[in-house]
Design an enzyme around this catalytic site. Sequence first.
Site, mmCIF file in Angstrom:
data_model
loop_
_atom_site.group_PDB
_atom_site.id
_atom_site.type_symbol
_atom_site.label_atom_id
_atom_site.label_comp_id
_atom_site.label_asym_id
_atom_site.label_seq_id
_atom_site.Cartn_x
_atom_site.Cartn_y
_atom_site.Cartn_z
ATOM 1 N N ASP A 119 0.850 -1.179 0.000
ATOM 2 C CA ASP A 119 0.000 0.000 0.000
ATOM 3 C C ASP A 119 0.897 1.243 0.000
ATOM 4 O O ASP A 119 2.123 1.127 -0.127
ATOM 5 C CB ASP A 119 -0.957 -0.022 1.203
ATOM 6 C CG ASP A 119 -0.236 -0.043 2.547
ATOM 7 O OD1 ASP A 119 0.974 0.301 2.614
ATOM 8 O OD2 ASP A 119 -0.883 -0.390 3.555
ATOM 9 N N ALA A 120 0.320 2.402 0.181
ATOM 10 C CA ALA A 120 1.090 3.648 0.125
ATOM 11 C C ALA A 120 2.137 3.746 1.228
ATOM 12 O O ALA A 120 3.107 4.492 1.098
ATOM 13 C CB ALA A 120 0.141 4.848 0.208
#
Length: 153
Positions: A29-30
Amino acid sequence: MAEPAAAALGRVEADAHLFPVRVYWEDTDAGGIVYYANYLKFAERARSDMLRLIGVDQAAIWRDGAMFAVRDVKVEYLRPARLDDDLLVTTRLDALKGATIALRQDISRLGAPLVRAHVRAAFIGLDGRPRRIPPAICAAMERLTGNGREEST
């Protein structure tokens, strides 16, 4: 189609299939942490390559009108994996009977458990109806039990 190198398929040791996975950007994810659903992808790859390594040709099974389909999965997320981590998916056979197979898959980093999954798959015809797992597949699966211990490198 060329056969993959045996090392790319992982290896069987004692009663388990060991499959290495590296975490790439696309898996995270980020925040650089593995997105929860991607652990299921890692486990699927490990199961597919385990079958290939022990001599079960899923494409041939499909051409013959059958396939394995995941029936249910129970997953426990214990710790996160991160970008560039080297993981190990360990797959063990819990049960093999009739038309179903039950597997335990553990994903770890340097021996520390990250994810535990219990997967049950059914052997079905292309019409979706259950079929008995063929004897040749059952015999191949014996490599993952105490009855058929065999090491492969």
